[in-house]
Structures are given as C-alpha cells and as structure tokens.
Design a protein around this motif. Structure first.
Motif, PDB file in Angstrom:
ATOM      1  N   ALA A 236       0.827  -1.205   0.000  1.00 14.00           N
ATOM      2  CA  ALA A 236       0.000   0.000   0.000  1.00 14.00           C
ATOM      3  C   ALA A 236       0.865   1.260   0.000  1.00 14.00           C
ATOM      4  CB  ALA A 236      -0.931  -0.003   1.206  1.00 14.00           C
ATOM      5  N   LEU A 237       1.933   1.254   0.804  1.00 17.39           N
ATOM      6  CA  LEU A 237       2.803   2.414   0.893  1.00 17.39           C
ATOM      7  C   LEU A 237       3.484   2.700  -0.437  1.00 17.39           C
ATOM      8  CD1 LEU A 237       4.139   4.604   2.620  1.00 17.39           C
ATOM      9  CD2 LEU A 237       5.902   2.934   3.243  1.00 17.39           C
ATOM     10  N   VAL A 238       4.031   1.655  -1.073  1.00 15.07           N
ATOM     11  CA  VAL A 238       4.694   1.834  -2.363  1.00 15.07           C
ATOM     12  C   VAL A 238       3.698   2.317  -3.422  1.00 15.07           C
ATOM     13  CG1 VAL A 238       5.922   0.638  -4.223  1.00 15.07           C
ATOM     14  CG2 VAL A 238       6.488   0.155  -1.838  1.00 15.07           C
ATOM     15  N   ALA A 239       2.475   1.788  -3.368  1.00 14.10           N
ATOM     16  CA  ALA A 239       1.452   2.207  -4.326  1.00 14.10           C
ATOM     17  C   ALA A 239       1.098   3.680  -4.150  1.00 14.10           C
ATOM     18  CB  ALA A 239       0.205   1.346  -4.162  1.00 14.10           C
ATOM     19  N   TYR A 240       0.996   4.148  -2.904  1.00 13.50           N
ATOM     20  CA  TYR A 240       0.692   5.560  -2.665  1.00 13.50           C
ATOM     21  C   TYR A 240       1.848   6.457  -3.102  1.00 13.50           C
ATOM     22  CZ  TYR A 240      -3.622   4.578  -0.158  1.00 13.50           C
ATOM     23  OH  TYR A 240      -4.889   4.183   0.170  1.00 13.50           O
ATOM     24  N   VAL A 241       3.070   5.984  -2.927  1.00 19.89           N
ATOM     25  CA  VAL A 241       4.223   6.746  -3.422  1.00 19.89           C
ATOM     26  C   VAL A 241       4.148   6.874  -4.939  1.00 19.89           C
ATOM     27  CG1 VAL A 241       6.728   6.676  -3.726  1.00 19.89           C
ATOM     28  CG2 VAL A 241       5.731   6.167  -1.490  1.00 19.89           C
ATOM     29  N   TYR A 242       3.826   5.762  -5.602  1.00 21.16           N
ATOM     30  CA  TYR A 242       3.691   5.757  -7.064  1.00 21.16           C
ATOM     31  C   TYR A 242       2.594   6.717  -7.523  1.00 21.16           C
ATOM     32  CZ  TYR A 242       1.753   3.901 -11.467  1.00 21.16           C
ATOM     33  OH  TYR A 242       1.231   3.771 -12.729  1.00 21.16           O
ATOM     34  N   LEU A 243       1.505   6.781  -6.764  1.00 18.31           N
ATOM     35  CA  LEU A 243       0.355   7.596  -7.171  1.00 18.31           C
ATOM     36  C   LEU A 243       0.536   9.063  -6.813  1.00 18.31           C
ATOM     37  CD1 LEU A 243      -2.563   7.306  -8.364  1.00 18.31           C
ATOM     38  CD2 LEU A 243      -3.365   7.216  -6.003  1.00 18.31           C
ATOM     39  N   MET A 244       1.125   9.363  -5.651  1.00 17.60           N
ATOM     40  CA  MET A 244       1.110  10.713  -5.099  1.00 17.60           C
ATOM     41  C   MET A 244       2.395  11.512  -5.347  1.00 17.60           C
ATOM     42  SD  MET A 244      -1.879  10.840  -3.549  1.00 17.60           S
ATOM     43  CE  MET A 244      -3.103   9.869  -2.684  1.00 17.60           C
ATOM     44  N   VAL A 245       3.547  10.844  -5.253  1.00 14.62           N
ATOM     45  CA  VAL A 245       4.807  11.591  -5.222  1.00 14.62           C
ATOM     46  C   VAL A 245       5.082  12.383  -6.500  1.00 14.62           C
ATOM     47  CG1 VAL A 245       7.324  11.312  -5.162  1.00 14.62           C
ATOM     48  CG2 VAL A 245       5.905  10.200  -3.429  1.00 14.62           C
ATOM     49  N   PRO A 246       4.985  11.784  -7.706  1.00 15.07           N
ATOM     50  CA  PRO A 246       5.301  12.573  -8.909  1.00 15.07           C
ATOM     51  C   PRO A 246       4.456  13.833  -9.071  1.00 15.07           C
ATOM     52  CG  PRO A 246       5.298  10.245  -9.430  1.00 15.07           C
ATOM     53  CD  PRO A 246       4.760  10.364  -8.037  1.00 15.07           C
ATOM     54  N   PRO A 247       3.100  13.775  -8.964  1.00 17.50           N
ATOM     55  CA  PRO A 247       2.338  15.015  -9.140  1.00 17.50           C
ATOM     56  C   PRO A 247       2.556  16.038  -8.025  1.00 17.50           C
ATOM     57  CG  PRO A 247       0.872  13.233  -8.488  1.00 17.50           C
ATOM     58  CD  PRO A 247       2.197  12.609  -8.798  1.00 17.50           C
ATOM     59  N   VAL A 248       2.946  15.585  -6.837  1.00 16.35           N
ATOM     60  CA  VAL A 248       3.205  16.529  -5.745  1.00 16.35           C
ATOM     61  C   VAL A 248       4.549  17.228  -5.921  1.00 16.35           C
ATOM     62  CG1 VAL A 248       3.668  16.702  -3.272  1.00 16.35           C
ATOM     63  CG2 VAL A 248       1.722  15.366  -4.074  1.00 16.35           C
ATOM     64  N   LEU A 249       5.571  16.468  -6.323  1.00 25.08           N
ATOM     65  CA  LEU A 249       6.924  17.025  -6.395  1.00 25.08           C
ATOM     66  C   LEU A 249       7.207  17.769  -7.698  1.00 25.08           C
ATOM     67  CD1 LEU A 249       9.222  14.311  -4.759  1.00 25.08           C
ATOM     68  CD2 LEU A 249       8.218  16.367  -3.751  1.00 25.08           C
ATOM     69  N   ASN A 250       6.554  17.404  -8.792  1.00 24.82           N
ATOM     70  CA  ASN A 250       6.854  18.059 -10.072  1.00 24.82           C
ATOM     71  C   ASN A 250       6.668  19.581 -10.028  1.00 24.82           C
ATOM     72  OD1 ASN A 250       7.852  15.989 -11.676  1.00 24.82           O
ATOM     73  ND2 ASN A 250       5.823  15.301 -12.288  1.00 24.82           N
ATOM     74  N   PRO A 251       5.546  20.102  -9.506  1.00 24.67           N
ATOM     75  CA  PRO A 251       5.424  21.565  -9.431  1.00 24.67           C
ATOM     76  C   PRO A 251       6.507  22.217  -8.583  1.00 24.67           C
ATOM     77  CG  PRO A 251       3.300  20.504  -9.085  1.00 24.67           C
ATOM     78  CD  PRO A 251       4.326  19.422  -9.020  1.00 24.67           C
ATOM     79  N   ILE A 252       6.911  21.535  -7.517  1.00 18.18           N
ATOM     80  CA  ILE A 252       7.976  22.077  -6.665  1.00 18.18           C
ATOM     81  C   ILE A 252       9.288  22.109  -7.426  1.00 18.18           C
ATOM     82  CG2 ILE A 252       9.276  21.723  -4.529  1.00 18.18           C
ATOM     83  CD1 ILE A 252       6.797  20.374  -3.364  1.00 18.18           C
ATOM     84  N   ILE A 253       9.594  21.034  -8.140  1.00 18.49           N
ATOM     85  CA  ILE A 253      10.847  20.945  -8.897  1.00 18.49           C
ATOM     86  C   ILE A 253      10.952  22.079  -9.905  1.00 18.49           C
ATOM     87  CG2 ILE A 253      12.094  19.574 -10.614  1.00 18.49           C
ATOM     88  CD1 ILE A 253      11.049  17.070  -9.149  1.00 18.49           C
ATOM     89  N   TYR A 254       9.893  22.292 -10.665  1.00 17.78           N
ATOM     90  CA  TYR A 254       9.956  23.294 -11.725  1.00 17.78           C
ATOM     91  C   TYR A 254       9.814  24.711 -11.197  1.00 17.78           C
ATOM     92  CZ  TYR A 254      10.071  19.676 -15.224  1.00 17.78           C
ATOM     93  OH  TYR A 254      10.456  18.604 -15.987  1.00 17.78           O
ATOM     94  N   SER A 255       9.089  24.901 -10.112  1.00 18.62           N
ATOM     95  CA  SER A 255       8.965  26.250  -9.562  1.00 18.62           C
ATOM     96  C   SER A 255      10.256  26.705  -8.903  1.00 18.62           C
ATOM     97  CB  SER A 255       7.814  26.308  -8.556  1.00 18.62           C
ATOM     98  OG  SER A 255       8.077  25.456  -7.463  1.00 18.62           O
ATOM     99  N   VAL A 256      10.999  25.767  -8.317  1.00 13.85           N
ATOM    100  CA  VAL A 256      12.258  26.132  -7.667  1.00 13.85           C
ATOM    101  C   VAL A 256      13.304  26.531  -8.697  1.00 13.85           C
ATOM    102  CG1 VAL A 256      14.205  25.202  -6.357  1.00 13.85           C
ATOM    103  CG2 VAL A 256      11.880  24.803  -5.572  1.00 13.85           C
TER     104      VAL A 256
END
Length: 237
Positions: A198-218
C-alpha cells in the motif's frame, strides 16, 4: 484520486468491475503519456544544448503538435487491449480483494482464477516498449548532452548548460523510481506485508504530481516570480 479519497475518507471499499477497468486503462495510459513527455523533454534539452542556433527551426509549433499527437496515440494504442484481456478472465469471489485503493493491472490480473500468461506477457511488452524504451533513450540523450557539454571550453558555460537540465533530471527520477518500485514489489515482493504494498502504491500515485510543481517552480525564475506575485496580491487583499 476519487477512489483513493473515498477509501481514506469514507471507508468506501467497493468499485464496479467496468469502472475498475476504465480506471486501470486511464491510470496506465497517463503513466505512458508522462514517460513519453519526459522523453520529448530530453530531446528538447539535447537540441537546445547541442545546436541552440537551430532550436527554433527544429522544434516548431507543428513539430510539437505532432509529438503530442504521437504521445497520446502511443499511450491509447498500447493500453487499449488491456481491459479486454482482463474482461475475458474469470474472477473468483474469494480473490476480489485488491491490494491498493486503485485498480493496478498486475494487482487486478492476479485476482483471476484462470491462466493469465497472455496478460503477463502483454503487460511486460507494454512496460518494455514504453517506459523501458523511454528510459534508455533518455539516458542516451543525456550521454550526447554530456559529450556536448564537455566539449565547451569555458567551465562557466558547462555549468550553465548542465543547470538547464537539473529540473528535467529530477522529474525523470521522481517518475521512474516509483514506477520501478511498484513494478518490482509486485514481481518479487509478494511475501511482504500488505502495508508495504500500500505504501509503495501511494508513493507511485502521489509523489510525482506533488513534487513536479515544486521541482519546476524552484528552478524556473519566471514561475518563482509569478508565484511570488500571486502571493503578494493575496496578502495585500
């Protein structure tokens, strides 16, 4: 996201079979689209660094539109057979409990009480022909980029050229590491506790869309300035 929030907020743990197939199709299609977009961005970086004077003539609006059409068509055609391959299977009532809060192809097909060899082979083909090929081509493009950068005379020019690739490299890692993780745990981690799946699945689902805006805005000065402008406007109002 709707089914995930329904599970977490309302403890709603049921989904119709056809709805599950539709969710599965779009989930994996969007993953193929994102992988293809990252590959297109690596080509963009390669052209910008290796031949900056011809950048505007190579990546014209018509070329970009054609790339977008090919990306969507590739994802649709690759995943179109998957729901039909699953629909032909028989599912046992005592094996319909999914490991995640969303329908994931390896998880769904292993709930069938039938021979799933064709599903496994086709799933492997899709992974290799999309994310596998894309990752290899991205590595190849950055190999060429590195050769071009090392040919620059000035260390300052080298750092400036490499700095333009940092955001894309981080986005590639943020996308491919969770994809590899969830694929590997379904292949080799069947003995692990359900909480790990479950944890790995949530990382797969949540992490990319959460971090991408931060990566590009920084890394992007115009985005940073626009965000600060919006925040100042809200604070003043």
């Amino acid at each position: 996201m709707p089914t995930t929030l329904a599970v977490l907020w309302f403890d709603h743990r049921l989904i119709g079979f056809n709805a599950c197939l539709a969710q599965l199709f779009f989930l994996h299609s969007f993953s193929v689209v994102e992988s293809s977009v990252l590959l297109a961005m690596s080509f963009d970086r390669f052209v910008a660094i290796s031949n900056p004077l011809r950048y505007a003539s190579v990546l014209t609006n018509s070329v970009i539109i054609r790339i977008g059409v090919v990306i969507v068509a590739r994802a649709t055609l690759s995943l179109f057979p998957v729901p039909f391959l699953l629909k032909r299977l028989n599912f046992c009532p005592n094996k319909t409990l999914l490991s995640h809060s969303f329908c994931f192809h390896p998880d769904v097909m292993r709930r069938a009480c039938a021979d799933i060899t064709i599903n496994i082979l086709y799933g492997l083909y899709v992974v290799v022909s999309t994310a596998g090929v894309d990752s290899l081509l991205i590595v190849l493009s950055y190999t060429f980029i590195l050769c071009t950068v090392l040919g620059l005379a000035s260390p300052r020019e080298r750092m400036r050229a490499l700095n333009t690739c940092v955001s894309h490299i981080l986005a590639v890692l943020v996308f491919f590491i969770p994809v590899i993780g969830v694929s590997m745990i379904h292949r080799f981690g069947r003995h692990l506790p359900p909480i790990v799946h479950a944890l790995v699945a949530y990382v797969y689902l949540m992490v990319p869309p959460v971090l991408n805006p931060i990566i590009y805005s920084v890394k992007s000065r115009p985005i940073r300035e626009a965000m600060l402008w919006v925040l100042r406007g809200k604070c003043q109002s």
